[in-house]
Design a protein around this motif. Structure first.
Motif, mmCIF file in Angstrom:
data_model
loop_
_atom_site.group_PDB
_atom_site.id
_atom_site.type_symbol
_atom_site.label_atom_id
_atom_site.label_comp_id
_atom_site.label_asym_id
_atom_site.label_seq_id
_atom_site.Cartn_x
_atom_site.Cartn_y
_atom_site.Cartn_z
ATOM 1 N N GLY A 27 0.781 -1.231 0.000
ATOM 2 C CA GLY A 27 0.000 0.000 0.000
ATOM 3 C C GLY A 27 0.810 1.277 0.000
ATOM 4 N N THR A 28 2.101 1.187 -0.199
ATOM 5 C CA THR A 28 2.941 2.374 -0.276
ATOM 6 C C THR A 28 4.118 2.062 -1.186
ATOM 7 N N SER A 29 4.796 3.111 -1.620
ATOM 8 C CA SER A 29 5.968 2.881 -2.461
ATOM 9 C C SER A 29 7.145 3.669 -1.902
ATOM 10 N N ASN A 30 8.344 3.147 -2.174
ATOM 11 C CA ASN A 30 9.587 3.767 -1.723
ATOM 12 C C ASN A 30 9.593 4.080 -0.231
ATOM 13 N N PRO A 31 9.183 3.124 0.594
ATOM 14 C CA PRO A 31 9.208 3.390 2.037
ATOM 15 C C PRO A 31 10.625 3.321 2.577
ATOM 16 N N ASN A 32 10.847 3.973 3.725
ATOM 17 C CA ASN A 32 12.034 3.681 4.525
ATOM 18 C C ASN A 32 11.705 2.430 5.333
ATOM 19 N N TYR A 49 18.640 0.069 8.650
ATOM 20 C CA TYR A 49 17.583 0.792 7.977
ATOM 21 C C TYR A 49 17.955 0.963 6.520
ATOM 22 N N SER A 50 16.925 1.170 5.716
ATOM 23 C CA SER A 50 17.105 1.244 4.271
ATOM 24 C C SER A 50 16.221 2.334 3.691
ATOM 25 N N VAL A 51 16.801 3.162 2.842
ATOM 26 C CA VAL A 51 16.031 4.223 2.205
ATOM 27 C C VAL A 51 15.705 3.882 0.757
ATOM 28 N N GLY A 52 16.184 2.748 0.248
ATOM 29 C CA GLY A 52 15.871 2.353 -1.116
ATOM 30 C C GLY A 52 16.430 0.973 -1.430
ATOM 31 N N ILE A 53 16.063 0.467 -2.587
ATOM 32 C CA ILE A 53 16.520 -0.867 -2.996
ATOM 33 C C ILE A 53 18.042 -0.926 -2.973
ATOM 34 N N GLY A 54 18.567 -1.943 -2.327
ATOM 35 C CA GLY A 54 20.003 -2.141 -2.282
ATOM 36 C C GLY A 54 20.756 -1.195 -1.374
ATOM 37 N N GLN A 55 20.043 -0.290 -0.684
ATOM 38 C CA GLN A 55 20.692 0.681 0.199
ATOM 39 C C GLN A 55 20.428 0.286 1.648
ATOM 40 N N ILE A 56 21.477 -0.168 2.324
ATOM 41 C CA ILE A 56 21.349 -0.653 3.697
ATOM 42 C C ILE A 56 22.349 0.070 4.572
ATOM 43 N N SER A 57 21.878 0.560 5.715
ATOM 44 C CA SER A 57 22.768 1.160 6.713
ATOM 45 C C SER A 57 22.712 0.303 7.960
ATOM 46 N N SER A 58 23.888 -0.023 8.475
ATOM 47 C CA SER A 58 23.979 -0.850 9.668
ATOM 48 C C SER A 58 24.294 0.022 10.866
ATOM 49 N N GLU A 59 23.530 -0.168 11.933
ATOM 50 C CA GLU A 59 23.714 0.665 13.119
ATOM 51 C C GLU A 59 24.712 0.068 14.099
ATOM 52 N N VAL A 60 24.791 -1.240 14.171
ATOM 53 C CA VAL A 60 25.685 -1.876 15.138
ATOM 54 C C VAL A 60 26.376 -3.063 14.475
ATOM 55 N N PRO A 61 27.643 -3.277 14.804
ATOM 56 C CA PRO A 61 28.326 -4.460 14.260
ATOM 57 C C PRO A 61 27.755 -5.716 14.894
ATOM 58 N N GLN A 62 27.542 -6.728 14.074
ATOM 59 C CA GLN A 62 26.888 -7.902 14.622
ATOM 60 C C GLN A 62 26.972 -9.061 13.646
ATOM 61 N N ALA A 66 21.355 -7.475 6.373
ATOM 62 C CA ALA A 66 20.043 -7.159 5.822
ATOM 63 C C ALA A 66 20.166 -6.917 4.333
ATOM 64 N N SER A 67 19.071 -7.182 3.638
ATOM 65 C CA SER A 67 19.041 -6.923 2.206
ATOM 66 C C SER A 67 17.668 -6.401 1.827
ATOM 67 N N ARG A 68 17.629 -5.662 0.740
ATOM 68 C CA ARG A 68 16.370 -5.111 0.243
ATOM 69 C C ARG A 68 16.344 -5.376 -1.263
ATOM 70 N N PRO A 69 15.904 -6.569 -1.640
ATOM 71 C CA PRO A 69 15.911 -6.935 -3.058
ATOM 72 C C PRO A 69 14.807 -6.264 -3.880
ATOM 73 N N GLN A 70 13.748 -5.870 -3.208
ATOM 74 C CA GLN A 70 12.644 -5.181 -3.878
ATOM 75 C C GLN A 70 12.238 -3.972 -3.043
ATOM 76 N N ASP A 71 11.481 -3.075 -3.650
ATOM 77 C CA ASP A 71 11.139 -1.814 -2.999
ATOM 78 C C ASP A 71 10.471 -2.015 -1.650
ATOM 79 N N ARG A 72 9.596 -3.021 -1.532
ATOM 80 C CA ARG A 72 8.803 -3.177 -0.315
ATOM 81 C C ARG A 72 9.114 -4.479 0.403
ATOM 82 N N GLN A 73 10.331 -4.968 0.217
ATOM 83 C CA GLN A 73 10.747 -6.206 0.855
ATOM 84 C C GLN A 73 12.067 -5.985 1.573
#
Lengths: 118, 114
Positions: A27-32, A49-62, A66-73
């Motif tokens: 029900g939405t597109s290009n979500p964070n 957190y992710s602001v777009g497909i393939g864009q991943i920011s890691s907050e803590v080493p662990q 994470a991956s974001r293969p599609q806009d809403r996945q």
């Protein structure tokens, strides 16, 4: 209307096994998108957190990725689970069109996945 | 960077009594403040939020919170609680103009007793 799904709802895995948790938004597109972990007796810790497909920011080493293969996945993974990975994992989304810098877009949370590593 | 402190990890209260859940924050910039509720084995639901304007914010389920800039607090209150209010409550802060993350407190478990 927008909805957010997470699965599985519960998971019991042995130490050293791989992990894949999935989160999808409708029900939405290009979500964070966000992954949080809630350990017993502790607050929520932002993992990725992710602001777009393939864009991943890691907050803590662990031990997780994470991956974001599609806009809403949004997928949370591990190659080898540790005991310390046990917890309640929450996915969340917010609107990606924030407008002015001072505006805020509410985060909406999924139902969570309870992971127990034995 | 900002941080959030919830002073009480557990708050037991009798049904129909008033309750206050305390939250203090620290930040070097202006902030947005939130209270979320989490029922057992469920995700988080937004109770209320302060973005700007009136410092007294009313939310769902009869809850309200007051933003106090001088005391850097955002305490959550309800004049009369119900059994169904038993849940964990999280205070969260987001720095204005920053990236998109929320910083959460460690949570307060509210238990309403009959």
């Amino acid at each position: 209307s927008q909805t957010i799904h997470q699965w599985p709802a519960t998971l019991v895995q042995p130490v050293g096994s791989p992990l894949s948790l999935e989160c999808t938004v409708e029900g939405t597109s290009n979500p964070n998108l966000y992954w949080y972990r809630q350990a017993a007796g502790r607050g929520l810790q932002l993992l990725f957190y992710s602001v777009g497909i393939g864009q991943i920011s890691s907050e803590v080493p662990q031990n997780l990725s994470a991956s974001r293969p599609q806009d809403r996945q949004f997928i949370l993974s591990s190659k080898k689970l540790l005991l310390s990975d046990s917890g309640f994992y929450l996915c969340a989304w917010s609107s990606g069109t924030s407008g002015r810098e001072s505006s805020y877009n509410e985060q909406f949370f999924g139902p969570g996945t309870r992971l127990t590593v034995l | 960077a900002q941080s959030v402190t919830q002073l009480d990890s557990q708050v037991p209260v009798f049904e129909e009594a008033p309750v206050e859940l305390r939250c203090n924050y620290s930040s070097s910039v202006s902030v947005y403040l939130f209270w979320y509720v989490q029922y057992p084995n469920q995700g988080l639901q937004l109770l209320l939020k302060y973005l700007s304007g009136s410092t007294l914010v009313k939310g769902i389920n009869g809850f309200e919170a007051e933003f106090n800039k001088s005391q850097t607090s955002f305490h959550l209150r309800k004049p009369s609680v119900h059994i169904s209010d038993t849940a964990e409550y999280f205070c969260a802060v987001k720095a204005g103009g920053s990236a998109r993350q929320l910083t959460f407190g460690s949570g307060t478990q509210l238990t309403v007793l009959p």
